[in-house]
Scaffold this active site. Sequence first.
Site, mmCIF file in Angstrom:
data_model
loop_
_atom_site.group_PDB
_atom_site.id
_atom_site.type_symbol
_atom_site.label_atom_id
_atom_site.label_comp_id
_atom_site.label_asym_id
_atom_site.label_seq_id
_atom_site.Cartn_x
_atom_site.Cartn_y
_atom_site.Cartn_z
ATOM 1 N N SER A 28 -34.062 15.100 33.066
ATOM 2 C CA SER A 28 -33.887 14.326 34.352
ATOM 3 C C SER A 28 -33.581 12.925 34.213
ATOM 4 C CB SER A 28 -35.346 14.699 35.200
ATOM 5 O OG SER A 28 -35.004 14.211 36.597
ATOM 6 N N HIS A 40 -34.713 22.462 39.013
ATOM 7 C CA HIS A 40 -35.105 21.398 38.271
ATOM 8 C C HIS A 40 -35.983 21.795 37.329
ATOM 9 C CE1 HIS A 40 -34.622 17.244 37.656
ATOM 10 N NE2 HIS A 40 -35.858 16.980 37.604
ATOM 11 N N ASP A 80 -30.724 23.314 41.233
ATOM 12 C CA ASP A 80 -31.546 22.133 41.054
ATOM 13 C C ASP A 80 -31.352 21.257 42.272
ATOM 14 O OD1 ASP A 80 -32.786 19.651 40.360
ATOM 15 O OD2 ASP A 80 -32.038 19.904 38.285
#
Length: 694
Positions: free
Chosen positions: A545, A665, A630
């Site tokens: 991330s 995600h 995501d």
Amino acid sequence: MSHQNNSMQEKIKAPIALKKPHSLSHLGHKRQDPYFWMNQRDTPEVLDYLEQENAYYEAQTAHTKAFEAQLFDEMKARIKEDDSSVPYKHNGYWYVTKFELGKEYPIYTRKKESLAASEELLFDCNIMAQGHDYFSLGGFSVSPDNKFCIFSTDTVSRRQYVLQIKNLETGEILEDRIENTTGSASWASDSHTFFYTLKNPTTLRSEAIYRHEIGQQGSDVEIYKETDDTFNTYVFKTKSKKYIVIGSASTLTTEYQIFPADSPLASPKIFSKRSRGLEYDLNHYEDHFYILTNKDGATNFKVMKAHETKTEQAHWEEFIPHRPEVLLEDISIFKDFYVLSERSHGLTQIFIQPWDINTKAHYLPFESETYTAYVGTNPEFDTHVLRFGYNSLTTPASVYDYQVQTREKTLLKQQEVLDPSFKEANYISERIWANAADGTQLPISLVYHKDTPIDGSSPLLQYGYGSYGHTSDPYFSTVRLSLLNRGFVYAIAHIRGGEYLGRPWYESGKLLEKRNTFTDFIACSEHLIAKGYAAANGLFAYGGSAGGLLMGAVMNMAPELYKGVIASVPFVDVVTTMLDDAIPLTTGEYDEWGNPNEKEYYDYMLSYSPYDNVVAQNYPNTLVITGYHDSQVQYWEPAKWVAKLRELKTDKHKILFNTNMEAGHSGASGRFESLKEIAKEYAFIIDLSDKSLE
């Protein structure tokens, strides 16, 4: 790896992404983005490219598939499958989460008053997940009368949860169904009304609070709408059960509204209006609110108090003063005492202070050089027992009950490691300090097997994050043993942008000082090599991330340091994403990265944005992983980045890109399915190291 495998892989050519001229102009500056077309979700062209990359990934890793399976089996074998959580008591019931042999998902149960009572099934997520590639139970909330339970589910992995209600007396799922929520809800005192947060369907920003009455489908009332698109809103009930609280928060600013939980139709009243840069958090006790805040320059926070009838800032009184050397992270309030969660010199401390000033306050004793400790699940207000958790890089996760009056500590459960060869004494953890380019001391937490040589010959995996003030605490991992037992050293770089050394540590790694995060990570890498913890040709880096942004930045700045890099769901197209206010997590991020509509921030972001700074140079071997659904880092960011790396890099190192077409995600949802993803990552770096695939 055999020469045969090498030649087979060389015959399989990497995908070459189509380039389409596309010019982006902003503030008088033009950028060319020939891979801009990849943001066209679900088009045949995009799906075909992602499928080509997945096929290339499978071909390039064919020789490690058996080893991946072996890694998965050994990781899974260390985990107790038929396991259960330590029960906690709330409102007359003991709640337990358990896992059963061969099942991927948790089962939630409760028992009335006594642990010897018959078990009531709340939710079996294994049944609920049937027919779905992805499943997540977002949470559940039982009504004050214990008869109803709100629960939320996500079957897409975009964190858009559906709220439903279960009648716990009959087992019936009511017809009430609310879509596109954050997944949490708070009950009014009447056990008939609850409050929840609705998301914007496009940006997924949490933007409105609604009131719902059981059985009144379609007639929910909006009680608050957050109109500032840099803020998110949420709702909760105070631990005292007296107030419903509506919160609004941006990166730097908070605001609350309150109304009595026993008056669900009441209008929310502003607690203290928002003031840019003022952060505060609320706890309620008797007739006062206790406010954790950075008011008046309290960078590391202090606690103030205000009577519940006079809540504006002008009436706040100091309760616990600001200490520049100690970050005050949280306050937990109980009937006879309160607990402070502090961070001093990077380490968490738990401080217990009785309300009775004649009773001595004290800290819980922790003796390790580097560890993680936290206040656990303590829903009961009237108790003399504090539950807390503890683990370290060498100590499995442990849950304790602490008798506040007698200071007796009871270990309720320690994570079992189902590996007869595992002994804490076989592993060494330590904390060392590197020097940043500007002279700042940078902490690094390390763990390795006692037989691993620290002489410059061992491979090392260095993890980093360094954004949003999120602290990467040193925690125990059974999965990580698969690296440590193969002679790897594991390091966590506590770089600026996190909050390991207090709020100033965060402030000096964001906005126009963001580059400190990247140069800190590089300085840690150089120190680890210089001190013999890592082989000069055996250093690997991992981040996900915003940590994927870190990976992309250090690859551009110091590619020669790393033999391999893993970037998971990486945020790498910073400028383009931050200019697109129609996608999730953009406007609310201005306080973290800056607003690129202002030239100073636009130019600064452009100076480090990984995608914009790929150049013709050598790059390390790289594995990039993303999820097609995501909602936080859109799949096209890593897709574009990989295409540009392939186009410009001047070496023969591997660039592998794998998209999970069913996940978001957080990756796969099953308890053991997620281990397969870790096995992929570990196989990638072990294959590149001088360790054999066995």
